[in-house]
Design an enzyme around this catalytic site. Sequence first.
Site, PDB file in Angstrom:
ATOM      1  N   GLU A   1       9.236   1.053  11.319  1.00 19.04           N
ATOM      2  CA  GLU A   1      10.145   2.100  11.094  1.00 19.04           C
ATOM      3  C   GLU A   1       9.490   3.334  11.242  1.00 19.04           C
ATOM      4  O   GLU A   1       8.885   3.728  10.199  1.00 19.04           O
ATOM      5  CB  GLU A   1      10.796   1.771   9.472  1.00 19.04           C
ATOM      6  CG  GLU A   1      11.490   0.501   9.084  1.00 19.04           C
ATOM      7  CD  GLU A   1      12.927   0.514   9.687  1.00 19.04           C
ATOM      8  OE1 GLU A   1      13.363   1.175  10.525  1.00 19.04           O
ATOM      9  OE2 GLU A   1      13.658  -0.665   9.584  1.00 19.04           O
TER      10      GLU A   1
ATOM     11  N   GLU B   1       8.973  15.843  15.987  1.00 21.27           N
ATOM     12  CA  GLU B   1       9.427  15.449  14.641  1.00 21.27           C
ATOM     13  C   GLU B   1       8.580  16.342  13.899  1.00 21.27           C
ATOM     14  O   GLU B   1       7.255  16.356  13.839  1.00 21.27           O
ATOM     15  CB  GLU B   1       9.147  14.206  14.227  1.00 21.27           C
ATOM     16  CG  GLU B   1       9.575  13.894  12.707  1.00 21.27           C
ATOM     17  CD  GLU B   1       9.285  12.492  12.130  1.00 21.27           C
ATOM     18  OE1 GLU B   1       8.187  11.824  12.522  1.00 21.27           O
ATOM     19  OE2 GLU B   1      10.414  11.738  11.650  1.00 21.27           O
TER      20      GLU B   1
ATOM     21  N   LYS C   1       0.974  -1.017   0.095  1.00 23.43           N
ATOM     22  CA  LYS C   1       0.053   0.136  -0.067  1.00 23.43           C
ATOM     23  C   LYS C   1       0.880   1.199  -0.064  1.00 23.43           C
ATOM     24  O   LYS C   1       1.558   1.723   1.086  1.00 23.43           O
ATOM     25  CB  LYS C   1      -0.820   0.098   1.223  1.00 23.43           C
ATOM     26  CG  LYS C   1      -2.141   1.027   0.919  1.00 23.43           C
ATOM     27  CD  LYS C   1      -2.660   1.881   2.122  1.00 23.43           C
ATOM     28  CE  LYS C   1      -1.588   2.797   2.614  1.00 23.43           C
ATOM     29  NZ  LYS C   1      -1.888   4.311   1.468  1.00 23.43           N
TER      30      LYS C   1
ATOM     31  N   CYS D   1      13.442  10.777   7.633  1.00 24.75           N
ATOM     32  CA  CYS D   1      13.180  10.089   8.967  1.00 24.75           C
ATOM     33  C   CYS D   1      14.223  10.260   9.694  1.00 24.75           C
ATOM     34  O   CYS D   1      14.073  10.540  10.847  1.00 24.75           O
ATOM     35  CB  CYS D   1      12.627   8.563   8.802  1.00 24.75           C
ATOM     36  SG  CYS D   1      13.692   7.554   7.798  1.00 24.75           S
TER      37      CYS D   1
END
Length: 502
Positions: free
Chosen positions: A274, A405, A199, A308
């Site tokens: 992750e 973040e 996906k 990331c």
Amino acid sequence: MDATVRNYLDQYGVSDATRRFLQKPQKMFIGGDWVDSSNGATFDIFEPSTGGLITQGPPGTTDDLDRAVAAARAQFDGGEWRRLKPLERERMLHRLADLLETHADELAEIEAIDMGKSVTFAREIDIQGTIDTFRYFAGWPTKLHGRTVEPSIPGNYLAYTRKEPLGVVAAIVPWNFPLQTMAWKLAAALAAGCTVVVKPAELTSLSTLRFAELVEEAGIPAGVVNIVTGKGSVIGAAMSTHPGINKVTFTGSTPVGQEVGRTAVSNLKHVTLELGGKSPVLVLDDADLASAARAVANGVFFNSGQVCDAGTRVYIQRSVHDAFLEELIAVARELKMAPGLDRDCYIGPMVSAQQKKVVASYIEAGVREGAKLVYGGASPEGPGHFIEPAIFAHCTPEMSIVREEIFGPVLVTSPFDTLEEAVALANDTPFGLAAAIYSNDLARVHTLIPQLHAGSVYVNAHSTIDPSMPFGGFKDSGFGKDLGPEQLDYLMETKAVWITLP
Ligand code: NAP
Ligand code: MG
């Protein structure tokens, strides 16, 4: 495709192959068939440098997912894929890598147009990384084996272990490195003998759909690779409960990852997560300041900060603090902000208007909370979702720009005195994806490495990634590894076999 996007493609001389791909109706790839959504609906796909409409995609339904899983299941439970010899699987993966190489420039254009990223970096990093990942894992099928063991218990036994693929793997992929992250999940899974349902992120499905055409062309049996586009809240969420899926491998934000992990584990699925990061960077007083500034800027502003493991928190030893900050600002000034298709683009747009809004609101919060904005941070009026890189100085640990973040080109800095203080600041975060150290003092570097709570530690570098090295976080950055031989352990079962001998 609206006129804005057409003009944009003309202006930068996009290839005919890319135009043909973008102009045809986009369909999902399920069981070797190209299909629309079972409910007939479509969603809009936008180009971030102009904000214009590229095309429409099919929003998959849970019925579409059921069909994809059934196709993957059939191949895994006894289809042609399961019967292939390891060397044949290797050949197939190499054939796919060859096709990716042949179409690399086109894939880079598609990625730049769909995600907004620099087409130059898309070619050098995303697409090259995708090719290299498939090449690396293509070498593994012939090298996966168990052990023979001599047991000590009474009796006479032949005891050995077998490595067997886990089954059907569902891969949920984010939008920042769409094709490359997909490759990180898929290449190892196929090498291990699994079948997959992918996906992609709804914002960036196009390169994955073009990739599926190459999967078909490579002769990989129908049903081994299935692509279901659409919303995470529909398809992604259904993957973690689907009885036909053995493993979910997820890359994305920590809150969504927690939910995926909880649901997958309660349904006894294997899971790799992750997740996000807020990676610290330590600049020691002996560092080569000019080269460190270049690497630090690259480590946070690359892909417009939508990375990331971006090194977003920079701690600078006090005696070099002012000099280093000056170097850093000088480097940031040189980074060209431009549309993704501009070959000299360094800072492309944010992936979406929403992402731009989030980043801009963090920059405002930083100023409000008392950090000193020493460079950039402006949000130009459209077209396109551009935002200038921002550097904050004299940040303190409780500020939201230090803790959360941001996933944009925002760098926070503060000074430190001792290495103990640097380690405490570096580890003062729930995340643990990566950390970097700039120093040429081996003793200090080696003292720091074991103390940093992070899945990757870079020294005098940032985000060095290679398919032979594992990647994955500690703490709230998730668990499990992508890449390296380690990843294969997360995609295979070990069966213990005992045979009584006379
Ligand atoms: P996200 O919102 O968590 O989405 C990631 C993927 O999950 C997308 O495909 C999304 O689908 C899907 N999703 C959304 N809701 C879901 C649900 N309820 N159940 C299952 N799947 C769901 O993250 P993002 O904004 O795309 O990506 C940025 C994040 O990814 C950042 O936090 C970044 O740090 C992280 N990231 C981590 C790594 C790593 O290797 N550690 C690498 C890259 C990015 P839709 O968006 O299509 O709805
Ligand atoms: Mg897009």
